[in-house]
Design a protein around this motif. Structure first.
Motif, PDB file in Angstrom:
ATOM      1  N   VAL A  28      17.119  35.591   0.793  1.00 52.30           N
ATOM      2  CA  VAL A  28      17.364  35.323  -0.628  1.00 52.30           C
ATOM      3  C   VAL A  28      16.181  35.778  -1.472  1.00 52.30           C
ATOM      4  O   VAL A  28      16.338  36.462  -2.493  1.00 52.30           O
ATOM      5  N   GLY A  29      14.973  35.393  -1.059  1.00 51.93           N
ATOM      6  CA  GLY A  29      13.791  35.771  -1.823  1.00 51.93           C
ATOM      7  C   GLY A  29      13.611  37.272  -1.912  1.00 51.93           C
ATOM      8  O   GLY A  29      13.315  37.828  -2.972  1.00 51.93           O
ATOM      9  N   THR A  30      13.823  37.960  -0.783  1.00 60.88           N
ATOM     10  CA  THR A  30      13.660  39.413  -0.775  1.00 60.88           C
ATOM     11  C   THR A  30      14.774  40.095  -1.571  1.00 60.88           C
ATOM     12  O   THR A  30      14.542  41.128  -2.211  1.00 60.88           O
ATOM     13  N   VAL A 136       3.032  45.912  -6.824  1.00 54.02           N
ATOM     14  CA  VAL A 136       2.111  45.071  -6.057  1.00 54.02           C
ATOM     15  C   VAL A 136       2.860  43.881  -5.452  1.00 54.02           C
ATOM     16  O   VAL A 136       2.683  43.540  -4.276  1.00 54.02           O
ATOM     17  N   GLY A 137       3.721  43.253  -6.252  1.00 47.92           N
ATOM     18  CA  GLY A 137       4.481  42.100  -5.766  1.00 47.92           C
ATOM     19  C   GLY A 137       5.428  42.471  -4.642  1.00 47.92           C
ATOM     20  O   GLY A 137       5.479  41.803  -3.600  1.00 47.92           O
ATOM     21  N   LEU A 138       6.177  43.549  -4.830  1.00 50.29           N
ATOM     22  CA  LEU A 138       7.125  43.967  -3.803  1.00 50.29           C
ATOM     23  C   LEU A 138       6.393  44.445  -2.551  1.00 50.29           C
ATOM     24  O   LEU A 138       6.880  44.259  -1.434  1.00 50.29           O
ATOM     25  N   GLY A 139       5.209  45.042  -2.730  1.00 51.12           N
ATOM     26  CA  GLY A 139       4.433  45.506  -1.594  1.00 51.12           C
ATOM     27  C   GLY A 139       4.032  44.385  -0.650  1.00 51.12           C
ATOM     28  O   GLY A 139       3.932  44.592   0.566  1.00 51.12           O
ATOM     29  N   GLY A 140       3.800  43.211  -1.193  1.00 50.39           N
ATOM     30  CA  GLY A 140       3.418  42.077  -0.356  1.00 50.39           C
ATOM     31  C   GLY A 140       4.591  41.273   0.153  1.00 50.39           C
ATOM     32  O   GLY A 140       4.431  40.428   1.044  1.00 50.39           O
ATOM     33  N   GLU A 141       5.773  41.540  -0.384  1.00 47.15           N
ATOM     34  CA  GLU A 141       6.947  40.725  -0.071  1.00 47.15           C
ATOM     35  C   GLU A 141       7.560  41.035   1.291  1.00 47.15           C
ATOM     36  O   GLU A 141       7.747  40.138   2.112  1.00 47.15           O
ATOM     37  N   TRP A 142       7.871  42.304   1.534  1.00 46.84           N
ATOM     38  CA  TRP A 142       8.690  42.639   2.696  1.00 46.84           C
ATOM     39  C   TRP A 142       8.044  42.226   4.018  1.00 46.84           C
ATOM     40  O   TRP A 142       8.714  41.649   4.887  1.00 46.84           O
ATOM     41  N   GLY A 143       6.752  42.522   4.179  1.00 52.53           N
ATOM     42  CA  GLY A 143       6.088  42.214   5.436  1.00 52.53           C
ATOM     43  C   GLY A 143       6.177  40.741   5.788  1.00 52.53           C
ATOM     44  O   GLY A 143       6.486  40.374   6.927  1.00 52.53           O
ATOM     45  N   GLY A 144       5.922  39.891   4.820  1.00 48.91           N
ATOM     46  CA  GLY A 144       5.978  38.454   5.073  1.00 48.91           C
ATOM     47  C   GLY A 144       7.367  37.974   5.409  1.00 48.91           C
ATOM     48  O   GLY A 144       7.555  37.155   6.327  1.00 48.91           O
ATOM     49  N   ALA A 145       8.373  38.472   4.699  1.00 48.11           N
ATOM     50  CA  ALA A 145       9.750  38.060   4.958  1.00 48.11           C
ATOM     51  C   ALA A 145      10.197  38.499   6.352  1.00 48.11           C
ATOM     52  O   ALA A 145      10.823  37.729   7.091  1.00 48.11           O
TER      53      ALA A 145
END
Length: 439
Positions: A28-30, A136-145
């Motif tokens: 959902v977040g991604t 910047v925000g999207l760059g940090g999002e995918w890896g964590g999800a």
């Protein structure tokens, strides 16, 4: 072909309720973050050339608009490095909350921006700054999800459960284009350019609130707590670049082609269709919607299949299929038939899904736990610099220079061959124990 054996004897034991919550929160977040990303892509092709870059001919204005679109791809590796550092040192959960807030705030502010007619050159400058923040925000999002799902899952299901994270991209595209499509249908063209285009951006602020509530219910990755906390990596980025550069290059090369294919099929279609074929904007948006639905459904199929056959066969099948389809895609768009125009992105996205679905499992499986957030995020997002960032600009320039779709199809095929080479150089990781990577 027989299923690959599961050799992960130290799988994280997680009850079904917790696993569903983790997968749901990541997906959902991604999805919301990709929604933010794609409404910008649609606006860059359809709206921003007139409102933020009004001087010069239409094609030049479109290219300038696409340059701002590319900014986020250049900054996504920066976001991956920054948030990967904190994710590897302090945990995945809180970083994912920060990235969601950052992305949503930037998107909402774009919906409030004054246009070129109001403030002149300041308008595209502010637009570019907010696009930078989005990246910047999207760059940090995918890896964590992707990590949260993978580190909670058993090896035999990582591909399928990871594909649920990958569905976020076509779902975000589907929602973004649906909102644009409904808005253009409900209001006149004058009203759309006056204020209607702002609605999809402002809607993001409401969606982010929902995403934050969902993510707040999730606990930290158990694998991170068990392993990384006892082996703290003070400089994850340096470690990745010096000790894990080979899997990093493989990760980048394994994604570039699919990135180019995705943006040619789902974003460039809006530019090519309106400027070269003079097709109705509504028809093109509907075609993209159908393609996004095709990709979302196909990702589940390919995600499950990559658990049985392996990551590499599925990725290779998607690349070869996309190379062949590249030379059918543009003739279908130019056919004049509504059915064939819609068919072009539907089939294109089916093959793209084969290259996209396994990535949430395949890329993190290349890196050890202590640098997995940084390595996976950097590998995944760096590919966007060479793929999605330049693909719309290169393809638009090719059409202007050659007035033919053939160079675009050749360009796409070459990038897909890079993917083929990198996947062939990689090891199969479907049955890999994540705790043993890098040891």
């Amino acid at each position: 072909m027989n299923a690959l054996p599961s050799t992960d004897v130290t799988d994280v034991r997680t009850d079904k309720k917790t696993l569903r919550r983790v997968v749901g929160a990541s997906a959902v977040g991604t999805t919301l973050e990709w929604y933010d990303h794609f409404i910008y892509g649609s606006a860059a092709a359809l709206v921003f050339p007139q409102l933020f870059f009004p001087e010069g001919d239409r094609l030049t204005a479109t290219m300038l608009s696409l340059v701002t679109y590319a900014v986020a791809f250049v900054t996504r590796p920066l976001g991956a490095a920054i948030f990967g550092h904190f994710g590897d040192r302090y945990g995945r959960k809180n970083v994912l909350i920060v990235t969601l807030v950052l992305m949503g705030t930037a998107t909402g502010l774009i919906g409030l921006l004054p246009t070129y007619a109001s403030v002149g050159i300041l308008a595209p400058l502010l637009l570019t700054i907010l696009r930078f923040v989005q990246g910047v925000g999207l760059g940090g999002e995918w890896g964590g999800a992707a990590l949260m799902v993978g580190e909670y899952s058993s090896s035999g299901r990582r591909g399928f459960l990871g594909s649920l994270v990958q569905i976020a991209s076509p779902l975000g595209l589907l929602i973004a284009n649906a909102v644009f499509s409904v808005t253009t249908y409900l209001v006149s063209e004058d009203a759309f350019f006056a204020w209607g285009w702002r609605v999809p951006f402002l809607l993001s602020t409401l969606l982010v609130a929902v995403g934050l509530w969902i993510r707040s219910q999730v606990q930290e990755s158990p694998m991170f707590k068990e392993e990384a906390s006892d082996k703290e990596e003070k400089t994850p980025l340096r470690t990745v670049l010096t000790e894990h550069w080979r899997p990093l290059l493989i990760a980048i090369g394994s994604r570039v082609g699919s990135d180019v294919a995705f943006y040619v099929v789902n974003v460039f279609i809006l530019v090519y269709g309106t400027t070269q074929l003079d097709l109705p904007r509504q028809l093109l948006l509907n075609a993209v919607l159908a393609g996004a639905a095709s990709q979302a459904l196909s990702i589940l199929f390919w995600g499950r299949l990559c658990d049985r056959l392996g990551r590499r066969p599925v990725l290779l099948l998607g690349a070869v299929g996309s190379i062949v389809w590249a030379f059918a895609y543009f003739p279908l768009l130019g056919s004049g038939s509504t059915a064939l125009i819609v068919l072009a992105p539907v089939v294109g996205n089916f093959f793209i899904a084969a290259m996209w679905g396994p990535l949430a499992a395949y890329v993190p499986e290349l890196f050890p736990t202590k640098v997995r957030y940084t390595g996976a995020g950097l590998g995944f997002q760096s590919a966007g610099v060479f793929g999605g960032a330049v693909a719309p600009i290169i393809t638009t320039a090719m059409i202007a220079r050659f007035d033919s779709w053939v160079p675009v199809a050749i360009y796409l095929a070459v990038t897909l061959l890079v993917l083929v080479v990198c996947v062939l150089l990689a090891k199969e990781t479907a049955s890999t124990d994540l705790r043993e990577v890098g040891r």
